[in-house]
Design a protein around this motif. Structure first.
Motif, PDB file in Angstrom:
ATOM      1  N   SER A 390       0.844  -1.183   0.000  1.00 23.84           N
ATOM      2  CA  SER A 390       0.000   0.000   0.000  1.00 23.84           C
ATOM      3  C   SER A 390       0.887   1.243   0.000  1.00 23.84           C
ATOM      4  O   SER A 390       1.970   1.250   0.606  1.00 23.84           O
ATOM      5  CB  SER A 390      -0.898   0.001   1.240  1.00 23.84           C
ATOM      6  N   ASN A 561       1.364   0.155   8.537  1.00 21.05           N
ATOM      7  CA  ASN A 561       0.522   1.076   7.779  1.00 21.05           C
ATOM      8  C   ASN A 561      -0.521   1.632   8.737  1.00 21.05           C
ATOM      9  O   ASN A 561      -1.375   0.893   9.228  1.00 21.05           O
ATOM     10  CB  ASN A 561      -0.156   0.353   6.613  1.00 21.05           C
ATOM     11  N   GLY A 564      -4.329   0.872   7.453  1.00 21.03           N
ATOM     12  CA  GLY A 564      -4.920  -0.420   7.099  1.00 21.03           C
ATOM     13  C   GLY A 564      -3.868  -1.446   6.744  1.00 21.03           C
ATOM     14  O   GLY A 564      -2.727  -1.383   7.215  1.00 21.03           O
ATOM     15  N   SER A 565      -4.248  -2.388   5.892  1.00 25.80           N
ATOM     16  CA  SER A 565      -3.363  -3.479   5.519  1.00 25.80           C
ATOM     17  C   SER A 565      -2.092  -2.965   4.851  1.00 25.80           C
ATOM     18  O   SER A 565      -2.083  -1.893   4.231  1.00 25.80           O
ATOM     19  CB  SER A 565      -4.096  -4.436   4.575  1.00 25.80           C
ATOM     20  N   TYR A 575     -11.476  -3.558  -0.247  1.00 21.15           N
ATOM     21  CA  TYR A 575     -10.810  -2.476   0.464  1.00 21.15           C
ATOM     22  C   TYR A 575     -10.332  -2.852   1.862  1.00 21.15           C
ATOM     23  O   TYR A 575      -9.524  -2.141   2.447  1.00 21.15           O
ATOM     24  CB  TYR A 575     -11.729  -1.258   0.526  1.00 21.15           C
ATOM     25  N   ASN A 576     -10.847  -3.951   2.421  1.00 22.37           N
ATOM     26  CA  ASN A 576     -10.332  -4.377   3.725  1.00 22.37           C
ATOM     27  C   ASN A 576      -9.414  -5.585   3.624  1.00 22.37           C
ATOM     28  O   ASN A 576      -8.951  -6.117   4.627  1.00 22.37           O
ATOM     29  CB  ASN A 576     -11.475  -4.661   4.709  1.00 22.37           C
ATOM     30  N   ASP A 585     -16.252  -3.750   2.725  1.00 20.76           N
ATOM     31  CA  ASP A 585     -15.445  -2.853   1.886  1.00 20.76           C
ATOM     32  C   ASP A 585     -16.173  -1.532   1.643  1.00 20.76           C
ATOM     33  O   ASP A 585     -15.540  -0.471   1.563  1.00 20.76           O
ATOM     34  CB  ASP A 585     -15.122  -3.537   0.553  1.00 20.76           C
ATOM     35  N   VAL A 588     -15.424   0.641   4.538  1.00 18.15           N
ATOM     36  CA  VAL A 588     -14.097   1.257   4.448  1.00 18.15           C
ATOM     37  C   VAL A 588     -14.144   2.464   3.518  1.00 18.15           C
ATOM     38  O   VAL A 588     -13.581   3.529   3.820  1.00 18.15           O
ATOM     39  CB  VAL A 588     -13.050   0.235   3.966  1.00 18.15           C
ATOM     40  N   SER A 592     -13.419   6.475   4.638  1.00 19.12           N
ATOM     41  CA  SER A 592     -12.269   7.202   4.101  1.00 19.12           C
ATOM     42  C   SER A 592     -12.643   8.132   2.955  1.00 19.12           C
ATOM     43  O   SER A 592     -11.765   8.708   2.302  1.00 19.12           O
ATOM     44  CB  SER A 592     -11.205   6.200   3.621  1.00 19.12           C
ATOM     45  N   ASP A 598      -5.643   8.506   3.753  1.00 17.11           N
ATOM     46  CA  ASP A 598      -6.139   7.147   4.017  1.00 17.11           C
ATOM     47  C   ASP A 598      -6.649   6.582   2.703  1.00 17.11           C
ATOM     48  O   ASP A 598      -7.788   6.816   2.290  1.00 17.11           O
ATOM     49  CB  ASP A 598      -7.262   7.189   5.060  1.00 17.11           C
ATOM     50  N   ARG A 600      -6.988   3.370   1.668  1.00 13.69           N
ATOM     51  CA  ARG A 600      -7.413   1.968   1.630  1.00 13.69           C
ATOM     52  C   ARG A 600      -8.438   1.727   0.531  1.00 13.69           C
ATOM     53  O   ARG A 600      -8.462   0.659  -0.086  1.00 13.69           O
ATOM     54  CB  ARG A 600      -8.035   1.566   2.970  1.00 13.69           C
TER      55      ARG A 600
END
Length: 663
Positions: A390, A561, A564-565, A575-576, A585, A588, A592, A598, A600
């Motif tokens: 990411s 991060n 997130g991931s 997105y998750n 997702d 998320v 954001s 952010d 994600r």
């Protein structure tokens, strides 16, 4: 201006964690009574086929296939070995969870009575055996009369003394063996429910009278009496949950209480006095396994049975049992097994359990075919591991120039135990990103368990970089050594918080292992810790490895991060990062929306989360739609933006519809 409307969103039922519980029953008739190596081979076979959990039978008819303080050793066993101890050790060395499977109510079955005078069958104060209306005690040798007809003679589930004894048995197992769970079977009424065959001893009658004010000896009260017995079985399950919870507190271990139950909760309650609907609603079990053992001829009942359990309002995990032994060439075969697995997944089950070991590894001509098909099915559910970092990810150590904060020997910490030696060296033999990684070589001391605390900055907070305690921390590992687990530890500051251990895949490929720093469920207290990372920043203390035997592990790309991931999802719209495109997702994206930091939910890679990223999610969502009223889309700041949103939603719907037509 605020905007409220209906969004057409996909219907999502399948759960990403479905493949995390892949259970296999191993009965006492499927391992040798004299040879520990047979148990070791069973566990190795189960792990090689991709199973995660084994229900291993250690109590059949109030006898013990382990060293019991309360019941005699099974007459079938030869030698002084301990099958449960062997099973626990072998399961853990193969990365499996071991659940001690106990037949709960059975007392005895057979043409001869127990040899041991200490067997509960001979208990007379009071008798554990059921007594009919004529004063006759239930006998397993009575082939035609009350009441067994080949069934087990079973304990009287009303009596407090019986409850105490079964709780002692379960506590004994959970306290003295490092089992991951206790699995209850035959936790129900066994045999006939006619009035004459209900318990008619004086103590049972008195307990019913105290509870209801009614006479259990009067047949007009038989229905109320049966309900009383049903409630006493529920009382037993509740007390067993309390006992397991107490052992968890005393030992610091996590132990699941599970039960094999009838395939439909309504039938279970009426025909078996097994009210597992109430058990689930009150969360008396961690896992419930409805035995939906159906062949091609009655497979039409599969979905109604399944949904009747899944519709129960409960946090209890549901991992139904499949009777794969029934699926021969004349009864649906392997295709029926896979079809039933697919329906479990599609309708939101938490996993599946297979009955039983010999149907997959025995002499059955379909065993190998079943095993392969099940493995392929599960593999198809696991999304490819994403590899692209990411844009929000910060690398702490990548081993490209040096070893960074991981420049100390793994044996430096006095916490490291159970190894002959351990080294950690920078190498160009393997790399996740770039050209270098770190190779850990662990010389395990024989068959004992070992623990390696691989220090970062020699464990000093001052020598490590403080990182925000929001977002994710993780790293990549590669190994072919089986049965390993890993967890990071953070100084928070002044206390040690350890991540929940994750099993390391032993397929010789790079895999990401990451933890959500703000999710309390993913952390436990270590040195002075409370299982919560609650400081604004924290520093990495160590990466901790657990295993048995020798191991070579490659470590690379240690990073965090704050949003997130560590990776960009391999699936657009995911997105998750859980491998699915679903409502999680959408949440998320909503959280954001409008952010340029952010990212994600930056589905199109333009460095800002906007309406175009909603369309990416919407187009990639699973087929099938359902109207969800009042979905909370971030409020547009102008009428023009509201109009644009409505237009984009319409375009997305049209696009989805067109794709469906052209399939």
């Amino acid at each position: 201006m605020p905007l409220g409307f209906l969004l057409l969103l996909p219907a999502f039922n399948a759960r990403a964690e479905f493949s995390d519980f892949r259970g296999l029953w191993v009965s006492r008739y499927e391992y040798s009574m004299s040879d520990p190596s047979s148990v070791e081979q069973i566990m190795a076979n189960a792990a090689s086929a991709g199973f995660t959990d084994v229900m291993f039978q250690v109590r059949g008819q109030s006898d013990a296939y382990y060293n019991s303080s309360f019941e005699p050793r099974s007459e079938r066993l030869t030698g002084r070995w301990d099958p449960l101890d062997t099973a626990v050790t072998a399961a853990h060395s193969n990365g499996l969870k071991l659940h001690a499977w106990v037949n709960t109510m059975p007392l005895w079955r057979g043409s001869s009575l127990p040899d041991s005078s200490n067997h509960p069958y001979y208990n007379t104060d009071p008798s554990f055996r059921r007594q009919d209306i004529d004063g006759n005690y239930e006998s397993p040798t009575d082939g035609t009369a009350y009441p067994t007809n080949g069934e087990y003679a079973s304990v009287n589930p009303i009596l407090p003394e019986v409850h105490d004894h079964i709780n002692n048995v379960i506590t004994d197992i959970a306290s003295n063996y490092e089992v991951d769970g206790v699995h209850l079977d035959y936790i129900r009424w066994i045999g006939s429910q006619t009035f004459d065959t209900l318990p008619h001893d004086a103590e049972s009658h008195q307990l019913f009278l105290d509870s209801s004010g009614l006479d259990a000896g009067n047949s007009r009260n038989s229905s109320t009496y049966r309900n009383f017995i049903k409630d006493r079985i529920t009382d037993l399950v509740g007390s067993l949950k309390t006992s397991i919870d107490s052992v968890e507190t005393n030992t610091g271990r996590s132990i699941d209480l599970s039960a094999a139950v009838w395939r439909d909760p309504d039938v279970a309650e009426s025909d078996r006095l097994q009210d597992y609907r109430t058990w689930m609603e009150n969360e008396l079990l961690d896992i419930v396994m409805p035995m939906i053992y159906l062949t091609e001829s009655n497979d039409h009942l599969f979905l109604p049975n399944l949904l009747n359990t899944l519709d129960i309002n409960s946090n209890t995990r549901v991992a139904p049992g499949l009777g794969v032994y029934l699926h021969d060439d004349s009864s649906g075969g392997v295709p029926l097994t896979i079809s039933q697995l697919q329906r479990l997944y599609d309708n939101g089950a938490d996993g599946a359990s297979m009955f039983s070991y010999s149907s997959l590894f025995g002499s059955d001509p379909l065993a190998s075919e079943r095993r392969t098909a099940i493995s392929v099915f599960y593999d198809s559910l696991i999304p490819e591991s994403p590899t692209s970092l990411s844009p929000n990810t910060t690398i702490l150590v990548d081993f490209e120039l040096d070893e960074g904060t991981f420049d100390a020997s793994p044996t430096l910490s006095g916490s490291t135990t159970g190894v002959n030696s351990a080294t950690a060296d920078r190498t160009d033999a393997e790399a996740h990103l770039g050209q270098y990684s770190q190779q850990l070589v662990i010389d395990g001391a024989g068959s004992q368990n070992w623990f390696v605390r691989h220090l970062s900055g020699v464990g000093s907070p001052a020598a490590n970089t403080p990182i925000p305690t929001e977002g994710f921390f993780g790293f990549w590992l590669k190994t072919d050594a089986p049965g390993l687990t890993v967890a990071p530890v953070f100084d928070d500051p002044g206390t040690g918080e350890r991540g929940v251990e994750q099993a390391i895949l032993s397929d010789g490929e790079w895999h990401l292992y990451e933890w959500d720093l703000s999710d309390e469920e993913q952390w436990t207290g270590w040195v002075g810790g409370d299982g919560t990372i609650d400081g604004t920043t924290a520093t990495l203390d160590s990466i901790q490895f657990f295993g048995t035997g020798d191991a070579v592990i490659y470590l690379d790309t240690i990073a965090f991060n704050p949003f997130g991931s560590l990776v960009i999802p391999a699936i657009e719209g995911d997105y998750n990062g859980d491998g699915l495109v679903n409502l999680a997702d959408y949440d998320v994206w909503k959280e954001s929306f409008g952010s340029a930091t952010d990212l994600r939910a930056d589905g199109n890679g333009d460095s800002v989360v906007n309406l175009a990223d909603y369309v990416v999610w919407r187009d990639r969502a699973d087929d099938g739609t359902t109207a969800i009223a009042g979905a909370n889309v971030p409020e547009p700041q102008s009428l023009a933006l509201a109009t644009l949103l409505i237009t984009l939603v319409a375009i997305a719907r049209q696009s989805h519809s067109d794709h469906s037509v052209t399939k």
